[in-house]
Write an enzyme that holds these catalytic residues in place. Structure first.
Site, short mmCIF file in Angstrom:
data_model
loop_
_atom_site.label_atom_id
_atom_site.label_comp_id
_atom_site.label_asym_id
_atom_site.label_seq_id
_atom_site.Cartn_x
_atom_site.Cartn_y
_atom_site.Cartn_z
N SER A 82 137.03 53.98 82.00
CA SER A 82 137.02 52.94 81.13
C SER A 82 135.88 51.84 81.68
O SER A 82 135.62 50.79 81.41
CB SER A 82 138.23 52.40 81.04
OG SER A 82 138.96 53.01 80.18
N THR A 198 139.29 48.02 82.50
CA THR A 198 138.39 47.24 82.75
C THR A 198 138.51 46.66 84.02
O THR A 198 139.63 46.27 84.58
CB THR A 198 138.46 46.12 81.90
OG1 THR A 198 137.97 46.64 80.64
CG2 THR A 198 137.35 45.03 82.04
N ARG A 226 130.63 47.31 68.59
CA ARG A 226 131.56 46.61 68.93
C ARG A 226 131.34 45.82 70.39
O ARG A 226 131.20 46.61 71.37
CB ARG A 226 132.96 47.35 68.76
CG ARG A 226 134.10 46.57 69.20
CD ARG A 226 134.56 46.70 70.62
NE ARG A 226 135.83 46.24 70.75
CZ ARG A 226 136.37 46.16 72.27
NH1 ARG A 226 135.73 46.53 73.16
NH2 ARG A 226 137.62 45.32 72.42
N THR A 249 141.97 41.66 81.18
CA THR A 249 141.98 43.14 80.46
C THR A 249 142.84 43.26 79.42
O THR A 249 143.84 42.64 79.39
CB THR A 249 142.26 43.94 81.87
OG1 THR A 249 142.29 45.29 81.55
CG2 THR A 249 143.47 43.85 82.33
N GLY A 250 142.42 44.45 78.76
CA GLY A 250 143.42 44.71 77.50
C GLY A 250 142.65 44.39 76.37
O GLY A 250 141.44 44.57 76.38
C1 SD4 Z 1 137.49 45.40 75.75
N1 SD4 Z 1 139.07 44.27 77.38
O1 SD4 Z 1 136.59 45.96 75.77
C2 SD4 Z 1 138.29 45.34 77.39
C3 SD4 Z 1 138.97 46.59 77.35
C4 SD4 Z 1 139.61 46.90 78.61
O2 SD4 Z 1 140.75 48.01 80.21
O3 SD4 Z 1 140.37 45.90 79.03
N2 SD4 Z 1 140.00 47.97 79.21
O4 SD4 Z 1 138.42 44.64 74.98
#
Ligand code: SD4
Length: 337
Positions: A82, A198, A226, A249-250
């Protein structure tokens, strides 16, 4: 001594208009005073990133150098799917990276939808330090990186390519996340992986200066083009050297809608502890869309100028790593649901 929780209840938090009172409360449950240097980062793999940041911090180095070096560790790790090299691609099979960085002067740099570069965080830093701009995206960001000596590389590893090809069989986009105790069968990406890795990192150096960094390949199999919260200053990460820093994160769309990291820092400015500030931001997300909030994962980490830290997330399953002179630990973030 009066129990803090009871005191807040008795006072009626909504009726407490004075930031002075909240500031007093915040100080009263301080865990770490003057704990500097210190670095915090998202997820358990943050511990290895913290170790690299610590190499800078322990010798009196600058927080900015520490966070850049720290988040470079997962960026270069092909097993982390990720962040950076080996990140899951978008639905067209392209690995596109988002990153941002802020220093102690409130300077900011960011790149979004950047392809072929292993260390987007270093490109973001260069945008901050060598251009009049804050953010470069896509082809422009790549050209800028190549002109400045970054090497063009293939970031799609065989493992991530295989997962993408597997995903193509259904082509159903759904955010998959680290959530413990799922009632329904846990959703997993091809290869059995979650997709929330992330790295967001905030450091306070020996001179008392704060900096932050955030870097990701974003949500797996997203639409091409995106952009998530991670490269957006104030959403994925924010630092104010007078107050503190925060990172998220998320599912980035939900973080962007409340300008999450900026909100956490502003709540700390009003007197909330890092923990309280993260909790309030998570509650804001849940209030805005309660149904969605139950389905997705979002976590915030925060560190204030005094070296106090905290975290909060929607669902159990979010972890964060802390390194200081006293601690080298991975903690579970407290969760709303
Ligand atoms: C996102 N916040 O691109 C990031 C993804 C993420 O762990 O946190 N992944 O939306």
């Amino acid at each position: 001594m009066i129990n803090r929780r009871k005191f807040v209840k008795a006072a009626g938090l909504a009726a407490v208009s004075s930031t002075y009172v909240l500031d007093a409360l915040a100080k009263s449950d301080s865990k770490k005073v003057n704990a500097k240097p210190i670095v915090i980062s998202t997820w358990d793999f943050g511990q290895a990133a913290n170790a690299a940041a610590w190499d800078v911090l322990k010798t009196g180095g600058r927080a900015l150098d520490a966070v850049e070096k720290g988040v470079s560790v997962p960026e270069a790790d092909p097993s982390n799917q990720s962040v950076g090299l080996g990140g899951f691609p978008d639905r067209d099979g392209r690995v596109t990276l988002d990153a941002c960085i802020m220093d102690e002067h409130g300077n900011a740099g960011s790149v979004a939808a950047l392809e072929h570069i292993v260390h987007p965080i270093s490109v973001a830093r260069m945008v901050m330090e060598k251009t009049p701009h804050v953010m470069l995206v896509g082809e422009g960001a790549l050209q800028f990186a190549l002109k400045n000596g970054f090497k063009k590389e293939n970031l799609l590893t065989p493992e991530s390519e295989k997962a993408w090809k597997e995903w193509l069989k259904t082509s159903k986009y759904e955010p998959v996340m680290n959530i413990e105790n799922r009632k329904a069968a846990p959703k997993k990406l091809p290869g059995g992986k979650d997709n929330h890795d992330t790295i967001g990192m905030i450091a306070l150096d020996a001179n008392g200066n704060l900096s932050g960094a955030c870097t990701t390949s974003g949500m797996a199999f997203k639409m091409h083009g995106r952009v998530g919260d991670s490269p957006i200053i104030g959403a994925g990460m924010f630092v104010d050297n007078e107050i503190g820093g925060a990172a998220a994160t998320g599912v980035g769309e939900e973080v962007i809608k409340i300008v999450g990291s900026f909100l956490v820092v502003e709540l700390m400015r009003q007197g909330r502890t890092p923990q309280q500030a993260c909790q309030e931001a998570v509650e804001r997300i849940a209030k805005r869309d309660p149904k969605k909030a139950k389905e997705v994962q979002i976590g915030f980490i925060a560190l204030n100028k005094r070296g106090e830290y905290g975290a909060y997330c929607l669902q159990a399953g979010f972890t964060y790593a802390v390194k200081s002179n006293d601690e080298d630990i991975v903690l579970k973030g407290k969760n709303l649901f």
